[in-house]
Design a protein around this motif. Structure first.
Motif, PDB file in Angstrom:
ATOM      1  N   GLY A 184       0.967  -0.986   0.010  1.00 51.90           N
ATOM      2  CA  GLY A 184       0.046   0.012   0.011  1.00 51.90           C
ATOM      3  C   GLY A 184       0.812   1.302  -0.145  1.00 51.90           C
ATOM      4  N   THR A 185       0.314   2.274   0.156  1.00 58.41           N
ATOM      5  CA  THR A 185       1.040   3.668   0.063  1.00 58.41           C
ATOM      6  C   THR A 185       2.033   3.883   1.256  1.00 58.41           C
ATOM      7  OG1 THR A 185      -1.120   4.624   1.241  1.00 58.41           O
ATOM      8  CG2 THR A 185      -1.357   4.818  -1.100  1.00 58.41           C
ATOM      9  N   LEU A 186       3.016   4.537   1.094  1.00 59.84           N
ATOM     10  CA  LEU A 186       4.029   4.989   1.938  1.00 59.84           C
ATOM     11  C   LEU A 186       3.744   6.058   2.686  1.00 59.84           C
ATOM     12  CD1 LEU A 186       7.320   4.212  -0.045  1.00 59.84           C
ATOM     13  CD2 LEU A 186       5.787   2.507   1.126  1.00 59.84           C
ATOM     14  N   GLY A 187       4.262   6.110   4.088  1.00 57.84           N
ATOM     15  CA  GLY A 187       4.330   7.303   4.721  1.00 57.84           C
ATOM     16  C   GLY A 187       2.976   7.587   5.544  1.00 57.84           C
ATOM     17  N   ASP A 188       1.945   7.100   5.325  1.00 56.49           N
ATOM     18  CA  ASP A 188       0.722   7.561   5.844  1.00 56.49           C
ATOM     19  C   ASP A 188       0.914   7.756   7.406  1.00 56.49           C
ATOM     20  OD1 ASP A 188       0.022   6.725   3.444  1.00 56.49           O
ATOM     21  OD2 ASP A 188      -1.868   5.902   3.931  1.00 56.49           O
ATOM     22  N   HIS A 189       1.464   6.538   8.097  1.00 55.96           N
ATOM     23  CA  HIS A 189       1.612   6.787   9.498  1.00 55.96           C
ATOM     24  C   HIS A 189       2.325   7.928  10.028  1.00 55.96           C
ATOM     25  CE1 HIS A 189       2.125   5.583  13.903  1.00 55.96           C
ATOM     26  NE2 HIS A 189       3.281   5.557  13.757  1.00 55.96           N
ATOM     27  N   GLY A 190       3.448   8.138   9.246  1.00 55.99           N
ATOM     28  CA  GLY A 190       4.337   9.213   9.565  1.00 55.99           C
ATOM     29  C   GLY A 190       3.776  10.426   9.409  1.00 55.99           C
ATOM     30  N   ILE A 191       3.214  10.786   8.333  1.00 56.26           N
ATOM     31  CA  ILE A 191       2.555  12.032   8.316  1.00 56.26           C
ATOM     32  C   ILE A 191       1.350  12.175   9.305  1.00 56.26           C
ATOM     33  CG2 ILE A 191       1.103  13.326   6.681  1.00 56.26           C
ATOM     34  CD1 ILE A 191       4.196  13.443   6.109  1.00 56.26           C
ATOM     35  N   ALA A 192       0.595  11.121   9.405  1.00 58.67           N
ATOM     36  CA  ALA A 192      -0.487  11.289  10.589  1.00 58.67           C
ATOM     37  C   ALA A 192       0.072  11.608  11.932  1.00 58.67           C
ATOM     38  CB  ALA A 192      -1.135  10.102  10.590  1.00 58.67           C
ATOM     39  N   ILE A 193       1.089  11.103  12.352  1.00 60.37           N
ATOM     40  CA  ILE A 193       1.707  11.514  13.671  1.00 60.37           C
ATOM     41  C   ILE A 193       2.237  12.943  13.402  1.00 60.37           C
ATOM     42  CG2 ILE A 193       3.583  11.154  15.143  1.00 60.37           C
ATOM     43  CD1 ILE A 193       1.373   9.063  15.216  1.00 60.37           C
ATOM     44  N   MET A 194       2.893  13.307  12.229  1.00 61.01           N
ATOM     45  CA  MET A 194       3.326  14.605  12.361  1.00 61.01           C
ATOM     46  C   MET A 194       2.579  15.598  12.460  1.00 61.01           C
ATOM     47  SD  MET A 194       6.662  14.353   9.388  1.00 61.01           S
ATOM     48  CE  MET A 194       7.877  12.823   9.638  1.00 61.01           C
ATOM     49  N   ALA A 195       1.262  15.371  11.736  1.00 67.62           N
ATOM     50  CA  ALA A 195       0.263  16.412  11.831  1.00 67.62           C
ATOM     51  C   ALA A 195      -0.527  16.347  13.087  1.00 67.62           C
ATOM     52  CB  ALA A 195      -0.979  16.013  10.785  1.00 67.62           C
ATOM     53  N   ALA A 196      -0.569  15.296  13.786  1.00 69.11           N
ATOM     54  CA  ALA A 196      -0.904  15.473  15.044  1.00 69.11           C
ATOM     55  C   ALA A 196       0.000  16.081  16.232  1.00 69.11           C
ATOM     56  CB  ALA A 196      -1.233  13.862  15.621  1.00 69.11           C
ATOM     57  N   ARG A 197       1.043  16.284  15.622  1.00 74.47           N
ATOM     58  CA  ARG A 197       2.085  16.838  16.579  1.00 74.47           C
ATOM     59  C   ARG A 197       2.238  18.534  15.954  1.00 74.47           C
ATOM     60  NH1 ARG A 197       7.467  13.521  17.086  1.00 74.47           N
ATOM     61  NH2 ARG A 197       7.832  15.191  18.730  1.00 74.47           N
ATOM     62  N   GLN A 198       1.220  18.835  15.101  1.00 76.34           N
ATOM     63  CA  GLN A 198       1.265  19.986  14.474  1.00 76.34           C
ATOM     64  C   GLN A 198       2.321  20.555  13.725  1.00 76.34           C
ATOM     65  OE1 GLN A 198      -0.077  21.933  18.210  1.00 76.34           O
ATOM     66  NE2 GLN A 198      -2.398  21.903  17.315  1.00 76.34           N
ATOM     67  N   ALA A 199       3.124  19.670  13.009  1.00 79.62           N
ATOM     68  CA  ALA A 199       4.339  19.910  12.433  1.00 79.62           C
ATOM     69  C   ALA A 199       4.075  20.196  10.934  1.00 79.62           C
ATOM     70  CB  ALA A 199       5.319  19.071  12.594  1.00 79.62           C
ATOM     71  N   VAL A 200       2.896  19.623  10.589  1.00 76.73           N
ATOM     72  CA  VAL A 200       2.527  19.747   9.159  1.00 76.73           C
ATOM     73  C   VAL A 200       0.846  20.240   8.814  1.00 76.73           C
ATOM     74  CG1 VAL A 200       2.311  18.466   7.103  1.00 76.73           C
ATOM     75  CG2 VAL A 200       3.512  17.576   9.077  1.00 76.73           C
ATOM     76  N   PRO A 201       0.684  21.257   8.046  1.00 79.27           N
ATOM     77  CA  PRO A 201      -0.339  21.480   7.865  1.00 79.27           C
ATOM     78  C   PRO A 201      -1.083  20.634   6.866  1.00 79.27           C
ATOM     79  CG  PRO A 201       1.003  23.390   6.920  1.00 79.27           C
ATOM     80  CD  PRO A 201       1.905  22.235   7.620  1.00 79.27           C
ATOM     81  N   LEU A 202      -2.309  20.084   7.035  1.00 79.69           N
ATOM     82  CA  LEU A 202      -2.813  19.208   5.861  1.00 79.69           C
ATOM     83  C   LEU A 202      -4.080  19.773   5.494  1.00 79.69           C
ATOM     84  CD1 LEU A 202      -2.175  15.518   7.434  1.00 79.69           C
ATOM     85  CD2 LEU A 202      -0.908  16.729   5.517  1.00 79.69           C
ATOM     86  N   ALA A 203      -4.483  19.842   4.264  1.00 79.03           N
ATOM     87  CA  ALA A 203      -5.545  20.248   3.673  1.00 79.03           C
ATOM     88  C   ALA A 203      -6.560  19.182   4.149  1.00 79.03           C
ATOM     89  CB  ALA A 203      -5.714  20.772   2.079  1.00 79.03           C
ATOM     90  N   THR A 204      -6.256  17.626   3.582  1.00 80.54           N
ATOM     91  CA  THR A 204      -6.874  16.577   3.633  1.00 80.54           C
ATOM     92  C   THR A 204      -6.381  16.016   4.984  1.00 80.54           C
ATOM     93  OG1 THR A 204      -7.241  16.583   1.473  1.00 80.54           O
ATOM     94  CG2 THR A 204      -7.867  14.683   2.535  1.00 80.54           C
ATOM     95  N   PRO A 205      -6.936  15.243   5.926  1.00 81.54           N
ATOM     96  CA  PRO A 205      -6.506  14.772   7.036  1.00 81.54           C
ATOM     97  C   PRO A 205      -6.106  13.339   6.490  1.00 81.54           C
ATOM     98  CG  PRO A 205      -8.729  15.249   7.601  1.00 81.54           C
ATOM     99  CD  PRO A 205      -8.579  15.637   6.001  1.00 81.54           C
ATOM    100  N   VAL A 206      -4.691  12.641   7.013  1.00 86.14           N
ATOM    101  CA  VAL A 206      -4.217  11.585   6.829  1.00 86.14           C
ATOM    102  C   VAL A 206      -4.135  10.588   8.155  1.00 86.14           C
ATOM    103  CG1 VAL A 206      -2.068  10.303   6.115  1.00 86.14           C
ATOM    104  CG2 VAL A 206      -2.483  12.467   5.123  1.00 86.14           C
ATOM    105  N   GLU A 207      -4.875   9.538   7.942  1.00 85.50           N
ATOM    106  CA  GLU A 207      -4.964   8.673   9.148  1.00 85.50           C
ATOM    107  C   GLU A 207      -3.699   7.612   8.993  1.00 85.50           C
ATOM    108  OE1 GLU A 207      -8.537   6.544   9.855  1.00 85.50           O
ATOM    109  OE2 GLU A 207      -9.331   8.388  10.837  1.00 85.50           O
TER     110      GLU A 207
END
Lengths: 349, 349
Positions: A184-207
């Motif tokens: 499957g797709t790479l990096g979903d967990h990594g970006i989800a955690i970074m977003a939850a730590r507010q390091a990344v502004p996401l237009a569409t949420p990543v789980e």
């Protein structure tokens, strides 16, 4: 548990973890009864001994073990939490070796002051993930460290599974010419955690992709197609897993960048952060190496399963005494797909 | 390990743990190669996979598992260190169930800033303790937490042993009339740690009793005398172990205070601190419950072994639906030998 009741019941709604809960006295016993034994109860934990006696393995089966420490901030994030992650991470480490996960031991390291309600949520999520993955928690330990000597909660999980004694999955079996697949797709967990730590502004949420891979791997096994080796992609991402495998097998690998599945929102976040998706963590994605004739049936089995809908063939094993892992760009250029010295962002799994 | 060398060798003498060492990239691989793989090397770790495949168990044997988290301040103390303690603690939890310890998994939780030289000493001590106890480290994990989120070093150890499927040691087998034996003096470990933390002024130094109990228990088993159950005395001391056993078996226990072996210097320190030796931790002392006819041969076997020279019969199991554990004082009075709510002093094991 047959223990006699304690004077004052544990106030889970309003209480916090204290040093007494780790001291091995009444408070420890009370915490174990009210939280761990209640939510994790099974015939093995009910032995209530210093060690747990497990049943004999079936004829022709061997034990397989794996261990993982789980430290993640925040404890709860879109698509998962530290408890679910800890169970699935260990289950996946066993499953990629061709084992059927059976038993888990869990050590819970608590920081003084953690709300008991937070701990209970994690304990419940551990129970749910273990039930979903078909594993029983057979032994545990609790320690409490002073305020400022932890980060709320760390989990240490060891898994015991069983595999046929004749099973041979492992990176040493990899041959030049083999195909490399990803589920499957790479990096979903990594970006989800970074977003939850507010390091990344996401237009569409990543789980987070956090999931137990056992059923997906069982579906692949049922095809009867030969499998050389698997790794679940965690910290270090595809780059770390591919480089580890290449070095153990002493082969090279060439990945096709255009074939690597990445969600648009993850690709966008990566561009924003100046990092590459193959360095990001997943928690429910498997990398598979197989002989060329096995890749079509294995891809078909993966794509027919909810956890493998975006499965793709992304690379090929080549002879290379330097064990280089390379990436062919969409423009036909080649570059090293090296593992990073460190993390793109600190401590996400 | 077959990995190709990294550019800059790890500077163990002067370096410190950084977040990069836990990120799953090159720095993690380098730390694993230079420290863990080097000192712990064996055929199982050399599999270099996400999970380790172990050999089949012998006919008629079942697996036994135990898990422990180890947090101790200071990391090094008279008679031991966190590494030795972690190995022996898990080995002992298996041994008291009648199992032969075989394999350990070790999770190492590191705090950013820990000197690599300190880590190497612990890794070496783990290797030495494992070799002495006849166990192999078959899987590991390393995570690094930010400065201030740990206490130098925590260890999570899980042990796998094997026992005959017919073995029945466990507190449920305990009967009224059984004798209760202890293999040595109470509280040495607890007082040694407290002294190392400078909480206790000692005229004569006390060393931790930290030891692997496997050979002592093997010597007891060789007598052929029946054994009901064993516990190794750790945090919570004799009081916690006896109360746990009594509640599982739903029996009472009566201990004779005058028969309980305690070193003079430990007794003195207890008096100074206003605590009782039966609440203090040991790390190499076993509590044994056996039928009356077994106590003489078991005591003789213990006393003939270096780890059991001070062994004594200290109590008797009695029928008691309240599962009270009591202490008969030298003056003939009776009082509850209750477990404490918390620790006499915080976090010593």
């Amino acid at each position: 548990m047959a223990r006699r009741p304690f004077g004052t019941p544990l106030d889970i709604a309003n209480g916090v973890v204290s040093l007494a809960h780790g001291a091995g006295g009444r408070a420890t016993a009370q915490l174990i009864d009210a939280l761990f034994a209640r939510h994790w109860h099974n015939e093995w934990l009910a032995q209530q001994e210093d060690a747990t006696v497990l049943p004999a393995l079936a004829e022709g089966m061997v034990p397989v073990v794996s261990t993982d420490l789980h430290v993640v901030t925040p404890l709860f994030f879109p698509g998962g939490d530290i408890g679910t992650l800890a169970v699935n991470g260990t289950v996946n480490d066993l499953a990629v070796r061709g084992a059927t996960p059976k038993y888990l031991t869990i050590g819970v390291l608590l920081e003084e002051g953690l709300p008991l309600a937070t701990l209970e949520r994690v304990v419940q999520n551990v129970a749910a993930a273990a039930a979903a993955a078909g594993v029983a928690i057979v032994a545990g330990d609790t320690k409490v460290v002073e305020r400022g000597k932890g980060d709320g909660l760390y989990l240490a999980v060891t898994g015991v599974g069983v595999a046929p004694a004749t099973q041979t999955w492992g990176a040493r079996a990899i041959q030049p010419g083999d195909h490399v697949l990803v589920s499957g797709t790479l990096g979903d967990h990594g970006i989800a955690i970074m977003a939850a730590r507010q390091a990344v502004p996401l237009a569409t949420p990543v789980e987070s992709d956090c999931a137990a891979l056992t059923p997906l791997i069982a579906a692949m096994r049922e095809t009867g197609a030969p499998i050389r080796a698997m790794r679940d992609l965690t910290r270090g991402g595809l780059a770390a897993a591919a480089n580890e495998m290449a070095q153990v097998a002493n082969v090279g690998m060439v990945f096709e960048e255009a074939a690597i599945p990445v969600r648009d929102e993850v690709a966008g976040a990566c561009e924003f952060l100046g990092i590459e998706p193959w360095h990001l963590a997943n928690e429910g994605i498997v990398l598979v190496v197989c002989p060329p004739e096995a890749s079509e049936p294995l891809l078909a089995a993966m794509r027919a399963h909810p956890l493998g809908r975006n499965a793709a063939r992304i690379g090929t094993v080549v002879a290379d005494e330097h064990a280089f892992v390379q990436l062919r760009t969409p423009f036909g250029g080649m570059r090293l797909l090296d593992w990073l010295h460190a993390d793109p962002l600190p401590r996400i799994c």
